[in-house]
Write a protein that holds these residues in place. Structure first.
Motif, PDB file in Angstrom:
ATOM      1  N   SER A  44      -1.847 -12.849   2.691  1.00  0.00           N
ATOM      2  CA  SER A  44      -1.550 -11.974   3.824  1.00  0.00           C
ATOM      3  C   SER A  44      -0.275 -12.392   4.536  1.00  0.00           C
ATOM      4  O   SER A  44       0.586 -11.559   4.843  1.00  0.00           O
ATOM      5  CB  SER A  44      -2.719 -11.979   4.820  1.00  0.00           C
ATOM      6  OG  SER A  44      -3.893 -11.494   4.223  1.00  0.00           O
ATOM      7  N   ALA A  47       2.707 -11.547   2.381  1.00  0.00           N
ATOM      8  CA  ALA A  47       2.935 -10.109   2.278  1.00  0.00           C
ATOM      9  C   ALA A  47       3.560  -9.542   3.540  1.00  0.00           C
ATOM     10  O   ALA A  47       4.433  -8.662   3.478  1.00  0.00           O
ATOM     11  CB  ALA A  47       1.617  -9.390   1.981  1.00  0.00           C
ATOM     12  N   LEU A  51       6.356  -6.543   4.235  1.00  0.00           N
ATOM     13  CA  LEU A  51       5.788  -5.237   4.530  1.00  0.00           C
ATOM     14  C   LEU A  51       6.211  -4.739   5.912  1.00  0.00           C
ATOM     15  O   LEU A  51       6.409  -5.539   6.829  1.00  0.00           O
ATOM     16  CB  LEU A  51       4.265  -5.308   4.467  1.00  0.00           C
ATOM     17  CG  LEU A  51       3.646  -5.548   3.090  1.00  0.00           C
ATOM     18  CD1 LEU A  51       2.147  -5.789   3.220  1.00  0.00           C
ATOM     19  CD2 LEU A  51       3.913  -4.361   2.165  1.00  0.00           C
ATOM     20  N   PHE A 170      -1.189  -1.454   2.584  1.00  0.00           N
ATOM     21  CA  PHE A 170      -1.102  -2.890   2.327  1.00  0.00           C
ATOM     22  C   PHE A 170      -0.840  -3.675   3.610  1.00  0.00           C
ATOM     23  O   PHE A 170      -1.410  -4.750   3.816  1.00  0.00           O
ATOM     24  CB  PHE A 170      -0.017  -3.175   1.293  1.00  0.00           C
ATOM     25  CG  PHE A 170      -0.364  -2.717  -0.089  1.00  0.00           C
ATOM     26  CD1 PHE A 170      -1.385  -3.324  -0.801  1.00  0.00           C
ATOM     27  CD2 PHE A 170       0.313  -1.651  -0.684  1.00  0.00           C
ATOM     28  CE1 PHE A 170      -1.722  -2.906  -2.079  1.00  0.00           C
ATOM     29  CE2 PHE A 170      -0.015  -1.224  -1.952  1.00  0.00           C
ATOM     30  CZ  PHE A 170      -1.034  -1.849  -2.655  1.00  0.00           C
ATOM     31  N   SER A 171       0.016  -3.152   4.493  1.00  0.00           N
ATOM     32  CA  SER A 171       0.266  -3.855   5.747  1.00  0.00           C
ATOM     33  C   SER A 171      -0.976  -3.830   6.636  1.00  0.00           C
ATOM     34  O   SER A 171      -1.277  -4.798   7.344  1.00  0.00           O
ATOM     35  CB  SER A 171       1.467  -3.256   6.484  1.00  0.00           C
ATOM     36  OG  SER A 171       1.262  -1.898   6.771  1.00  0.00           O
ATOM     37  N   ALA A 174      -3.392  -6.411   5.177  1.00  0.00           N
ATOM     38  CA  ALA A 174      -2.848  -7.757   5.326  1.00  0.00           C
ATOM     39  C   ALA A 174      -3.102  -8.285   6.736  1.00  0.00           C
ATOM     40  O   ALA A 174      -3.468  -9.455   6.923  1.00  0.00           O
ATOM     41  CB  ALA A 174      -1.353  -7.762   5.014  1.00  0.00           C
TER      42      ALA A 174
END
Length: 278
Positions: A44, A47, A51, A170-171, A174
């Motif tokens: 996380s 990422a 992101l 995805f953000s 995360a």
């Protein structure tokens, strides 16, 4: 595209059953849950460097999801302390498709077609029936299992709505992973004596523990993306095919009996999944 998403959700169900097998076979489930938090945190944090920030409207959902998933971990650990895996897992997982179906209707305005609704009911009935066999249910563990199912349903609905307003799935996930795993990592770090005892004294055991987290991370990441394309209740019900995979893993690798009752329950869940997809 929809067929591909369905197949990915089924693969996620297999991964989910796999990490639960890691948890089931662990001699210390508190340690296992804590070790699983480190891959979540590492992936996380990495990422989020790349992101974009999620949309402002999604932050209440991110905070709610993190709190609910932390509550889920606590309830799951409490249920496993006094209950049998083969009974607690189906109770907790079997409730969620029906609860999610109701929650998705109330909070997201999603109503399933009659056949799909019948499929969700069949999936729930089949999963819960896996919990009943010749052994009696441990009365003290049932409330924790029911609470676990309620947490699953709640964070599923929150995430199903939140990921759609976040702009980037995805953000969104995360940030959820980062926030809810900080307390778990801090707990296991303090309880088990820091880096040396967690990672260096038994490196193979540490890798085994963290592998469960990596598998769980991928499993729910797939689900989060699926929420953007399929109804929340449909994703939830298909995801609970993990109970069938759990039965098969127990039979093939843990020498658990594959009784006629369990086979019938698996047939019910499979039939429900087919109805959802019709």
């Amino acid at each position: 595209m929809e067929t591909v998403i369905v197949l990915l959700v089924l693969f996620s169900a297999l991964l989910h059953a796999t990490w639960n097998a890691f948890l089931h076979t662990s001699g210390d489930r508190i340690w296992q849950l804590g070790m699983m938090s480190f891959p979540y945190l590492a992936v996380s944090a990495a990422a989020l460097v790349f992101l974009p920030a999620p949309a402002a409207a999604s932050w209440p959902y991110i905070a709610a999801s993190a709190a609910l998933q932390l509550g889920y971990c606590v309830a799951l650990a409490a249920a496993y302390r006094t209950g049998d895996f083969g009974q607690i897992y189906p109770i907790a997982r079997g409730l969620s498709p029906l609860l999610v179906c109701v929650g998705a209707l109330v909070f997201a305005g999603e109503a399933l077609r009659p056949l799909a609704l019948a499929g969700v009911a069949l999936v729930s009935l089949g999963i819960v029936s896996l919990a009943f066999n010749r052994r009696r249910l441990a009365a003290e563990s049932v409330p924790a299992a029911l609470l676990t199912g309620a947490f699953i349903s709640a964070y599923t609905i929150v995430d199903g709505i939140g990921v759609r307003v976040a702009g980037n799935g995805f953000s969104y996930i995360a940030w959820v992973y980062l926030i809810f795993n900080v307390p778990l990592a801090a707990m296991v770090w303090r309880r088990y004596g820091g880096a040396r005892r967690l990672f260096l004294d038994e490196p193979r055991r540490a890798l085994h523990g963290m592998a469960g987290g990596a598998i769980a991370l991928v499993a729910y990441g797939i689900v989060i993306q699926a929420f953007r394309y399929l109804p929340i209740a449909m994703v939830s019900a298909l995801r609970e095919m993990s109970s069938i995979f759990a039965v098969l893993i127990g039979w093939m690798f843990m020498r658990e009996r594959l009784t006629a009752r369990r086979v019938l329950a698996c047939v019910m869940v499979s039939a429900g999944a087919i109805l959802i997809r019709v």
